[in-house]
Design an enzyme around this catalytic site. Structure first.
Site, mmCIF file in Angstrom:
data_model
loop_
_atom_site.group_PDB
_atom_site.id
_atom_site.type_symbol
_atom_site.label_atom_id
_atom_site.label_comp_id
_atom_site.label_asym_id
_atom_site.label_seq_id
_atom_site.Cartn_x
_atom_site.Cartn_y
_atom_site.Cartn_z
ATOM 1 N N ASP A 29 71.338 5.145 12.651
ATOM 2 C CA ASP A 29 70.049 4.464 12.804
ATOM 3 C C ASP A 29 68.855 5.411 12.747
ATOM 4 O O ASP A 29 67.816 5.167 13.372
ATOM 5 C CB ASP A 29 70.013 3.666 14.132
ATOM 6 C CG ASP A 29 71.152 2.674 14.216
ATOM 7 O OD1 ASP A 29 71.520 2.116 13.170
ATOM 8 O OD2 ASP A 29 71.677 2.468 15.327
ATOM 9 N N LYS B 274 67.735 5.690 7.562
ATOM 10 C CA LYS B 274 68.231 5.992 6.207
ATOM 11 C C LYS B 274 67.769 4.948 5.191
ATOM 12 O O LYS B 274 67.383 5.279 4.076
ATOM 13 C CB LYS B 274 69.774 6.044 6.222
ATOM 14 C CG LYS B 274 70.314 7.149 7.122
ATOM 15 C CD LYS B 274 71.821 7.086 7.241
ATOM 16 C CE LYS B 274 72.334 5.928 8.044
ATOM 17 N NZ LYS B 274 72.035 5.945 9.479
ATOM 18 N N GLN C 225 75.999 5.378 9.012
ATOM 19 C CA GLN C 225 76.222 5.986 10.328
ATOM 20 C C GLN C 225 75.501 7.341 10.390
ATOM 21 O O GLN C 225 74.529 7.535 9.688
ATOM 22 C CB GLN C 225 77.723 6.138 10.637
ATOM 23 C CG GLN C 225 78.441 4.821 10.900
ATOM 24 C CD GLN C 225 78.758 4.029 9.648
ATOM 25 O OE1 GLN C 225 79.433 4.512 8.751
ATOM 26 N NE2 GLN C 225 78.292 2.802 9.585
ATOM 27 N N GLY D 96 73.614 -0.941 9.468
ATOM 28 C CA GLY D 96 72.476 -1.855 9.361
ATOM 29 C C GLY D 96 71.288 -1.010 8.960
ATOM 30 O O GLY D 96 70.788 -0.226 9.765
ATOM 31 N N HIS D 97 70.880 -1.112 7.707
ATOM 32 C CA HIS D 97 69.790 -0.282 7.189
ATOM 33 C C HIS D 97 68.557 -1.155 6.980
ATOM 34 O O HIS D 97 68.579 -2.085 6.172
ATOM 35 C CB HIS D 97 70.214 0.399 5.876
ATOM 36 C CG HIS D 97 71.337 1.383 6.070
ATOM 37 N ND1 HIS D 97 71.894 2.112 5.043
ATOM 38 C CD2 HIS D 97 71.995 1.771 7.193
ATOM 39 C CE1 HIS D 97 72.842 2.894 5.531
ATOM 40 N NE2 HIS D 97 72.936 2.703 6.825
HETATM 41 P P1 GDP Z 1 69.366 3.227 9.438
HETATM 42 O O1 GDP Z 1 70.609 2.555 9.897
HETATM 43 O O2 GDP Z 1 69.463 4.719 9.465
HETATM 44 O O3 GDP Z 1 68.865 2.719 8.116
HETATM 45 O O4 GDP Z 1 68.242 2.859 10.515
HETATM 46 P P2 GDP Z 1 67.994 1.405 11.157
HETATM 47 O O5 GDP Z 1 67.361 0.549 10.153
HETATM 48 O O6 GDP Z 1 69.210 0.900 11.835
HETATM 49 O O7 GDP Z 1 67.011 1.785 12.326
HETATM 50 C C1 GDP Z 1 65.790 2.403 12.101
HETATM 51 C C2 GDP Z 1 64.683 1.496 12.638
HETATM 52 O O8 GDP Z 1 63.478 2.230 12.728
HETATM 53 C C3 GDP Z 1 64.372 0.335 11.707
HETATM 54 O O9 GDP Z 1 63.976 -0.770 12.475
HETATM 55 C C4 GDP Z 1 63.215 0.854 10.878
HETATM 56 O O10 GDP Z 1 62.400 -0.177 10.384
HETATM 57 C C5 GDP Z 1 62.467 1.666 11.899
HETATM 58 N N1 GDP Z 1 61.717 2.815 11.375
HETATM 59 C C6 GDP Z 1 62.032 3.636 10.342
HETATM 60 N N2 GDP Z 1 61.145 4.640 10.248
HETATM 61 C C7 GDP Z 1 60.260 4.452 11.251
HETATM 62 C C8 GDP Z 1 59.121 5.182 11.702
HETATM 63 O O11 GDP Z 1 58.745 6.227 11.185
HETATM 64 N N3 GDP Z 1 58.460 4.681 12.785
HETATM 65 C C9 GDP Z 1 58.850 3.543 13.428
HETATM 66 N N4 GDP Z 1 58.145 3.136 14.480
HETATM 67 N N5 GDP Z 1 59.915 2.829 13.027
HETATM 68 C C10 GDP Z 1 60.621 3.295 11.965
HETATM 69 P P1 IMO Z 2 73.938 2.857 10.488
HETATM 70 O O1 IMO Z 2 74.409 3.074 9.088
HETATM 71 C C1 IMO Z 2 74.667 3.388 14.750
HETATM 72 C C2 IMO Z 2 78.816 3.182 16.096
HETATM 73 C C3 IMO Z 2 79.210 1.988 16.952
HETATM 74 C C4 IMO Z 2 80.330 2.598 17.763
HETATM 75 C C5 IMO Z 2 81.007 3.549 16.783
HETATM 76 C C6 IMO Z 2 82.220 2.949 16.092
HETATM 77 O O2 IMO Z 2 73.116 1.649 10.680
HETATM 78 O O3 IMO Z 2 73.308 4.101 11.013
HETATM 79 P P2 IMO Z 2 82.662 1.032 14.302
HETATM 80 O O4 IMO Z 2 82.016 -0.296 14.089
HETATM 81 O O5 IMO Z 2 82.520 1.966 13.170
HETATM 82 O O6 IMO Z 2 84.074 0.895 14.785
HETATM 83 O O7 IMO Z 2 81.878 1.684 15.550
HETATM 84 O O8 IMO Z 2 80.023 3.854 15.805
HETATM 85 N N1 IMO Z 2 78.197 2.821 14.805
HETATM 86 C C7 IMO Z 2 76.885 2.956 14.542
HETATM 87 N N2 IMO Z 2 75.865 3.350 15.336
HETATM 88 N N3 IMO Z 2 74.428 3.093 13.452
HETATM 89 C C8 IMO Z 2 75.447 2.731 12.644
HETATM 90 O O9 IMO Z 2 75.294 2.573 11.304
HETATM 91 C C9 IMO Z 2 76.749 2.604 13.188
HETATM 92 N N4 IMO Z 2 77.949 2.247 12.695
HETATM 93 C C10 IMO Z 2 78.828 2.392 13.686
HETATM 94 O O10 IMO Z 2 78.142 1.553 17.744
HETATM 95 O O11 IMO Z 2 79.801 3.372 18.808
HETATM 96 MG MG MG Z 3 71.240 1.193 11.341
#
Ligand code: GDP
Ligand code: IMO
Ligand code: MG
Length: 461
Positions: free
Chosen positions: A54, A57, A263, A81-82
């Site tokens: 998270d 990416k 991840q 979840g991106h």
């Molecule tokens: P990913 O899994 O690495 O793609 O990241 P996620 O989407 O799960 O989580 C990142 C969260 O931070 C999302 O809700 C993005 O919209 C938000 N986000 C990304 N860059 C920024 C930033 O620079 N500032 C803030 N406030 N939110 C951001």
């Molecule tokens: P993105 O791509 C954050 C964590 C889960 C759990 C462990 C194992 O959005 O960054 P799994 O479902 O693979 O058996 O879970 O890994 N986990 C993540 N945490 N971002 C993710 O993906 C994750 N995908 C799995 O919360 O601790």
């Molecule tokens: Mg994510």
């Protein structure tokens, strides 16, 4: 250095460098020539997370895609979840590469990914409803493994049986699917059109039902199985490809390819905080096995990290905060899982873990996300070492347990709103100081700083 003749190889099939060696050209000239060949051949650039997932990416891939024609996922599955924000809308992608919104892009789900046809179909339907031409832009590897309904149940049963020691899985069936892959039992996308699919599906399902007898776990697969079979039908309209051939041909053609990690490095099956990890190689090495790309074909490695740290699910998190600072990060940063909605654990930036990830991935450029979330903190802390049983170390230890006491360095906060800033030279001195410290510690430049979720809120240095 003269290599012996090898009778079995015809002269025409020998690599150029061997021919040069036989002509007694000086070694330095050969090396220079090979370097020239290498630099002309396109390489795969990589975006990956350096913390516990998270990091942002999805946003970064979306921002970088104008420079790439091909975006490819190489591991993980719908546990990811991106999120992407642009033109006032928010999208969350789980299996589809984050390049899907860009006109003319090719998006590949690589062999290292695991696919749930239900989740993928839902994702496709949402995008198509918004006018995205998914069918025209998405290619799926025949070698990607399928997540069965029973994989999800085994995941849930296994987690429930662990009680307090549960991993905190997203319960998408990731672990059991990769287990069947390495156990050589799995079903792959290519099998869907094999003619024996139903039979093979039935056999694997029965195996899983036998396995589930060891758990005291009630389940009913009927509804999900119906949706799953419909999802399989839906996938048949997409192009199933020999992705390793396609990726390497695209490279030969000089196409720019970006590999999108899922991840984070600290969730890597080998090098993460085992057993609290996911079941794939999230590190850069995963690109080679998850796309069929040779190590010598890896180019820039963009390592993404938040200006602080988060983790969702169980497992060690040395800099975790249980106080109001942690809660403030969660609320301002909207730190709630994009896949499960669970509150993310929050804490200070961990330089020990970050340096470990930079080393393991060979990061060439750093990208710092969510700096704006720290706008309102008087003092910031960064863990520069760990104290374990009275001994200080800056190496990430084998057992990252609660015995770790972080050694913090304090920084003055910038205490102003940076969301509207668009140039590095406009940054407050305190933020520049924070960034330069990270560069000094890691030895890698911070090339992009993100100051908000939107595409526009991105500063490229
Ligand atoms: P990913 O899994 O690495 O793609 O990241 P996620 O989407 O799960 O989580 C990142 C969260 O931070 C999302 O809700 C993005 O919209 C938000 N986000 C990304 N860059 C920024 C930033 O620079 N500032 C803030 N406030 N939110 C951001
Ligand atoms: P993105 O791509 C954050 C964590 C889960 C759990 C462990 C194992 O959005 O960054 P799994 O479902 O693979 O058996 O879970 O890994 N986990 C993540 N945490 N971002 C993710 O993906 C994750 N995908 C799995 O919360 O601790
Ligand atoms: Mg994510």
């Amino acid at each position: 250095m003269i290599l012996p003749e090898r009778a079995a190889h015809g002269r025409n099939s020998e690599p150029t460098c061997f021919l040069l060696i036989k002509s007694y050209v000086p070694l330095t000239a050969i090396l220079r020539f090979n370097l020239f060949l290498n630099t002309r051949m396109k390489k795969v650039d990589v975006v990956l997370g350096l913390q516990w997932g998270d990091e942002g990416k999805g946003k970064v891939v979306d921002v970088l895609t104008p420079a790439y024609q091909v975006i490819a996922r190489f591991q993980g599955g719908p546990n990811a979840g991106h999120s992407l924000h642009f033109e006032g809308k928010k999208y969350v992608l789980h299996t589809i590469p984050s390049g899907i919104f860009r006109e003319g892009s090719i998006n590949i789900i690589g062999n290292g990914v695991v696919i749930d046809p239900v989740i993928l179909s839902e994702e496709i339907a949402k995008l198509e409803k918004d006018g995205v031409d998914v069918q025209g832009k998405l290619l799926i590897s025949k070698k990607a493994h399928l997540i069965l309904p029973t994989h999800r149940i085994i995941d849930a049963a296994s987690e429930a049986s662990k009680g307090k020691t549960k991993i905190g899985s997203t319960l998408k069936g990731i672990g059991p699917t990769y287990m069947d892959k390495t156990g050589r039992n799995g079903l792959r996308v290519g099998d869907i059109v094999s003619g024996e699919f139903e039979e093979r599906y039935g056999r694997l399902k029965e195996k899983h039902i036998e396995l589930l007898k060891q758990y005291d776990f009630p389940y009913d697969i009927c509804d999900y199985e119906k949706e799953w079979l419909a999802g399989i039908e839906n996938l048949k309209r997409f192009r199933f490809i020999d992705s390793e051939h396609v990726v390497n041909s695209l490279l030969q053609e000089g196409k720019a390819i970006l590999a999108e990690g899922a991840q984070g490095s600290m969730l890597d099956i080998d090098f993460g905080t085992y057993p609290f990890v996911t079941s794939s190689n999230t590190l850069c090495a995963g690109v080679c096995t998850g796309l069929g790309v040779a190590p010598s074909r890896i180019g820039n490695v963009y390592g993404i990290f938040k200006a602080y740290c988060t983790r969702v699910g169980s497992g060690p998190f040395p800099t975790e905060l249980f106080d109001e600072d942690g809660e403030k990060m969660r609320q301002i940063g909207q730190e709630f899982g994009a896949t499960t909605g669970r509150p993310r654990r929050c804490g200070w930036l961990d330089m020990v873990a970050l340096k470990y990830s930079v080393m393991m991935n060979g990061v060439t450029e750093l990208i710092m996300m969510k700096a704006d979330v720290l706008n309102d903190f008087d003092t910031l802390k960064v863990a520069v070492a760990y104290n374990v049983n009275g001994k200080e170390t800056s190496e990430f230890p084998y057992e990252a347990s609660e015995k770790i006491v972080p050694v913090y360095k304090e920084f003055k906060g910038w205490n102003c709103d940076i969301n509207k800033l668009r140039r590095y030279d406009e940054f407050p001195a305190e933020l520049k100081n924070y960034i330069e410290f990270i560069e000094q510690e890691t030895g890698v430049p911070v090339k992009i700083v993100s100051v908000g979720p939107d595409r526009e809120e991105t500063i490229v240095r």
